[in-house]
Design an enzyme around this catalytic site. Structure first.
Site, mmCIF file in Angstrom:
data_model
loop_
_atom_site.group_PDB
_atom_site.id
_atom_site.type_symbol
_atom_site.label_atom_id
_atom_site.label_comp_id
_atom_site.label_asym_id
_atom_site.label_seq_id
_atom_site.Cartn_x
_atom_site.Cartn_y
_atom_site.Cartn_z
ATOM 1 N N GLY A 12 0.830 -1.200 0.000
ATOM 2 C CA GLY A 12 0.000 0.000 0.000
ATOM 3 C C GLY A 12 0.861 1.246 0.000
ATOM 4 O O GLY A 12 1.690 1.436 0.887
ATOM 5 N N GLY A 14 -0.328 4.418 0.151
ATOM 6 C CA GLY A 14 -1.141 5.560 0.578
ATOM 7 C C GLY A 14 -0.306 6.413 1.514
ATOM 8 O O GLY A 14 0.930 6.381 1.486
ATOM 9 N N GLY A 16 0.252 6.175 4.730
ATOM 10 C CA GLY A 16 1.077 5.443 5.683
ATOM 11 C C GLY A 16 2.233 4.730 5.006
ATOM 12 O O GLY A 16 3.406 4.896 5.383
ATOM 13 N N VAL A 80 -2.144 -7.436 -3.907
ATOM 14 C CA VAL A 80 -1.810 -8.521 -2.984
ATOM 15 C C VAL A 80 -3.072 -9.352 -2.754
ATOM 16 O O VAL A 80 -4.150 -8.810 -2.475
ATOM 17 C CB VAL A 80 -1.265 -7.956 -1.658
ATOM 18 C CG1 VAL A 80 -1.140 -9.053 -0.608
ATOM 19 C CG2 VAL A 80 0.082 -7.291 -1.905
ATOM 20 N N GLU A 171 -18.381 18.227 3.073
ATOM 21 C CA GLU A 171 -17.645 18.852 1.974
ATOM 22 C C GLU A 171 -18.332 18.595 0.631
ATOM 23 O O GLU A 171 -18.457 19.500 -0.191
ATOM 24 C CB GLU A 171 -16.200 18.328 1.966
ATOM 25 C CG GLU A 171 -15.452 18.852 3.183
ATOM 26 C CD GLU A 171 -14.022 18.351 3.337
ATOM 27 O OE1 GLU A 171 -13.278 18.977 4.079
ATOM 28 O OE2 GLU A 171 -13.655 17.335 2.731
ATOM 29 N N ALA A 321 -5.195 11.172 7.637
ATOM 30 C CA ALA A 321 -3.887 11.109 6.975
ATOM 31 C C ALA A 321 -2.711 11.356 7.935
ATOM 32 O O ALA A 321 -1.725 10.607 7.887
ATOM 33 C CB ALA A 321 -3.870 12.106 5.816
HETATM 34 C C1 LIG Z 1 -13.017 11.181 0.619
HETATM 35 C C2 LIG Z 1 -12.015 11.201 1.749
HETATM 36 C C3 LIG Z 1 -11.691 12.392 2.368
HETATM 37 C C4 LIG Z 1 -10.765 12.410 3.401
HETATM 38 N N1 LIG Z 1 -10.450 13.611 3.983
HETATM 39 C C5 LIG Z 1 -9.472 13.650 4.914
HETATM 40 C C6 LIG Z 1 -9.045 14.902 5.440
HETATM 41 O O1 LIG Z 1 -9.574 15.961 5.078
HETATM 42 N N2 LIG Z 1 -8.026 14.906 6.336
HETATM 43 C C7 LIG Z 1 -7.427 13.736 6.739
HETATM 44 O O2 LIG Z 1 -6.484 13.793 7.516
HETATM 45 N N3 LIG Z 1 -7.831 12.546 6.276
HETATM 46 C C8 LIG Z 1 -8.830 12.469 5.365
HETATM 47 N N4 LIG Z 1 -9.232 11.271 4.874
HETATM 48 C C9 LIG Z 1 -8.671 10.031 5.444
HETATM 49 C C10 LIG Z 1 -7.307 9.733 4.894
HETATM 50 O O3 LIG Z 1 -7.291 9.874 3.496
HETATM 51 C C11 LIG Z 1 -6.947 8.313 5.317
HETATM 52 O O4 LIG Z 1 -6.950 8.250 6.718
HETATM 53 C C12 LIG Z 1 -5.583 7.931 4.785
HETATM 54 O O5 LIG Z 1 -5.601 7.874 3.376
HETATM 55 C C13 LIG Z 1 -5.159 6.575 5.350
HETATM 56 O O6 LIG Z 1 -3.903 6.252 4.834
HETATM 57 P P1 LIG Z 1 -3.514 4.734 4.594
HETATM 58 O O7 LIG Z 1 -2.086 4.736 4.195
HETATM 59 O O8 LIG Z 1 -3.916 3.924 5.762
HETATM 60 O O9 LIG Z 1 -4.429 4.224 3.408
HETATM 61 P P2 LIG Z 1 -4.652 4.812 1.954
HETATM 62 O O10 LIG Z 1 -4.130 6.201 1.835
HETATM 63 O O11 LIG Z 1 -6.079 4.568 1.651
HETATM 64 O O12 LIG Z 1 -3.741 3.882 1.033
HETATM 65 C C14 LIG Z 1 -3.977 2.516 0.877
HETATM 66 C C15 LIG Z 1 -3.217 2.041 -0.343
HETATM 67 O O13 LIG Z 1 -3.250 0.625 -0.375
HETATM 68 C C16 LIG Z 1 -3.458 0.189 -1.702
HETATM 69 N N5 LIG Z 1 -4.054 -1.154 -1.621
HETATM 70 C C17 LIG Z 1 -5.223 -1.506 -1.040
HETATM 71 N N6 LIG Z 1 -5.418 -2.830 -1.127
HETATM 72 C C18 LIG Z 1 -4.358 -3.335 -1.800
HETATM 73 C C19 LIG Z 1 -3.975 -4.650 -2.203
HETATM 74 N N7 LIG Z 1 -4.743 -5.701 -1.963
HETATM 75 N N8 LIG Z 1 -2.815 -4.791 -2.876
HETATM 76 C C20 LIG Z 1 -2.022 -3.722 -3.152
HETATM 77 N N9 LIG Z 1 -2.335 -2.468 -2.789
HETATM 78 C C21 LIG Z 1 -3.482 -2.265 -2.114
HETATM 79 C C22 LIG Z 1 -4.386 1.244 -2.288
HETATM 80 O O14 LIG Z 1 -4.335 1.258 -3.705
HETATM 81 C C23 LIG Z 1 -3.823 2.520 -1.653
HETATM 82 O O15 LIG Z 1 -2.849 3.129 -2.467
HETATM 83 C C24 LIG Z 1 -10.166 11.215 3.834
HETATM 84 C C25 LIG Z 1 -10.498 10.007 3.223
HETATM 85 C C26 LIG Z 1 -11.416 9.986 2.182
HETATM 86 C C27 LIG Z 1 -11.741 8.697 1.503
#
Ligand SMILES: Cc1cc2nc3c(=O)[nH]c(=O)nc-3n(C[C@H](O)[C@H](O)[C@H](O)COP(=O)(O)OP(=O)(O)OC[C@H]3O[C@@H](n4cnc5c(N)ncnc54)[C@H](O)[C@@H]3O)c2cc1C
Length: 428
Positions: A12, A14, A16, A80, A171, A321
């Site tokens: 992932g 994202g 994190g 994955v 929003e 985030a």
């Molecule tokens: C519409 C929206 C608005 C938001 N607004 C805010 C905000 O204003 N402020 C804030 O702080 N947070 C906000 N958030 C929350 C924030 O975006 C998340 O908390 C953050 O993205 C979490 O990060 P992460 O790394 O856990 O996951 P993510 O950023 O979601 O990344 C996960 C990654 O894993 C990959 N992945 C998933 N499954 C698989 C797999 N099986 N194999 C390979 N890759 C995979 C995905 O493609 C993705 O790139 C918002 C979220 C959304 C959806």
């Protein structure tokens, strides 16, 4: 690649996962980043793509490009499917990828509270694909209303129901109201886009539960001024094509005939917990220990939205985030300490810096420690903070210029209807 170096697999890219990979740039490890998409997405601005204020490339970057300069990082675009924790192997894209340390950072998806069938009718917003599909749905609704001679059909087409009054719902509601009232009015001849109805449905007693009550009340008033119908204490009991069925606090059933229904109500963690047979909470998030490792497996970590972590007072770390980034940096420090044979760092300690949500033009709410901002001041703060956190100078400049342009002209430049639905409309 030296055989002696630890191999860290990050699933992932994202907020994190990317942070983990970047924080390991100067460590004696090999990093393999696996993501099913080729881009990292800035999810907080997805709603702006969905409402045509920004284009997809303004808020997403190729993962390879981001890690281009990091010699110890390899990027694999693959989904994955399973993990074998005994053999320490990740299976993705038909390959078996071995690891010494594994970081699960696969985020979250929508939760329909036991009604997966609603997903077809009420899609949510998590990815660029979701955002462009929603943009298409919103813009097509106006186009089809312009073609219609039936007043009831027009009304349904011009009603947008948003389920969930958290930051995303607020929003989106504000942005759709602005599209209808500010961007489109002079462009249609048979309909008045200002007559569009935006309904925000929230089951709880108020909007924005993570914000102080006075800011939530402000948001409700600001939305009402923009013409959004806010219905709190209103539980959605069914979503079907063309309508949302609700029940109010008094048990009174209700119905919102709406062509476009958007789900912003609940999240569920990715299935990563199942891959490693980890203990999860009711939302599917992996319960992690003080060093964010998964019970009994010190070499596997879960971070971000897919982890159920707590702060030093035992409160759940929110799914935002900055939390994912903090977890990403922390896990990198644990892995780096192992690679260098050093003592592990102190347990993870989450620091909450604040909450931000925008409602519309010159209206936002900001809560930072003791500081509360709302209205125009909050809006400017929100804008600067988001531009600051975008990746790269180019995107910061593009987004800042776009926003300035939109602000001055009331226009939204990315109003493209593309894809299958455009063909559907042409065939109607
Ligand atoms: C519409 C929206 C608005 C938001 N607004 C805010 C905000 O204003 N402020 C804030 O702080 N947070 C906000 N958030 C929350 C924030 O975006 C998340 O908390 C953050 O993205 C979490 O990060 P992460 O790394 O856990 O996951 P993510 O950023 O979601 O990344 C996960 C990654 O894993 C990959 N992945 C998933 N499954 C698989 C797999 N099986 N194999 C390979 N890759 C995979 C995905 O493609 C993705 O790139 C918002 C979220 C959304 C959806």
């Amino acid at each position: 690649m030296s055989g002696a170096r630890r191999r860290v697999v990050v699933v992932g890219a994202g907020f994190g996962g990317l942070e983990t990979a970047k924080a390991l740039a100067d460590e004696p490890v090999d990093v393999v980043v696996i993501d099913k998409r080729n881009h990292h997405c800035f999810q907080p601005l997805l709603y702006q793509v969905a409402t045509a204020a920004l284009s997809p490339a303004d808020i997403a970057w190729p993962i390879r490009g981001i890690l281009r300069g990091q010699a110890n990082a390899t990027v694999l675009m693959a989904e994955v499917e399973t993990i074998d924790p005994q053999a320490r192997i990740v299976r993705a894209g038909g390959r078996a990828i071995p690891y010494d340390d594994l970081v699960l950072a696969t985020g979250a998806t929508h939760s329909y509270f036991g009604h997966p069938e609603w997903a077809q009718v009420a899609p949510g917003l998590k990815s660029i694909e979701d955002a462009t599909a929603l943009r298409r749905a919103i813009l097509l609704a106006f186009e089809r209303a312009e073609l219609s001679d039936d007043p009831a059909e027009r009304e349904r087409l011009l009603t947008f129901a948003i389920v969930g009054g958290g930051p995303t719902g607020v929003e989106l509601a504000g942005a759709i109201a602005e599209v209808a009232r500010q961007a489109l009015p002079r462009e249609f001849r048979r309909i008045d886009p200002r007559e569009a109805r935006v309904v925000l449905l929230e089951a709880g007693p108020r909007l924005l539960p993570s914000f102080p009550e006075n800011l939530a009340r402000y948001a409700e008033r600001a939305l009402a001024r923009m013409g959004v119908d806010v219905a709190v204490r209103t539980r959605v009991v069914d979503c079907r094509p063309g309508a949302v069925e609700t029940v109010g606090a008094d048990g009174e059933p209700g119905r919102v005939p709406a062509e476009t229904i958007v789900w912003a109500a609940g999240v569920r963690a990715s299935p990563a917990g199942r891959w490693v047979a980890a203990e999860t909470d009711p939302a599917g998030r992996i319960r992690v220990g003080p060093d964010l490792s998964v019970g009994g497996r010190p070499e596997i970590f879960a971070i971000g939205d897919t982890a159920a972590a707590t702060d030093d007072e035992g409160r759940p770390v929110p799914g935002i985030a900055p939390a994912a980034k903090q977890m990403g940096r922390y896990v990198a420090s644990v892995v780096a300490a192992r690679a260098r044979g050093r003592a592990p760092p102190a347990p993870f300690a989450y620091r909450h810096h604040g909450d931000l949500a925008t409602i519309g033009r010159r209206a936002a709410v900001v809560k930072l420690d003791r500081l509360e901002l709302k209205g125009a001041l909050g809006w400017w703060f929100w804008g600067f903070a988001h531009v600051y956190y975008l990746i790269g100078l180019r995107n910061r400049l593009i987004v800042a210029v776009q926003w300035l342009w939109n602000y001055l002209t009331y226009q939204r430049g990315a109003r493209l209807i593309v894809g299958a639905a455009a063909d559907d409309a042409a065939r109607r």
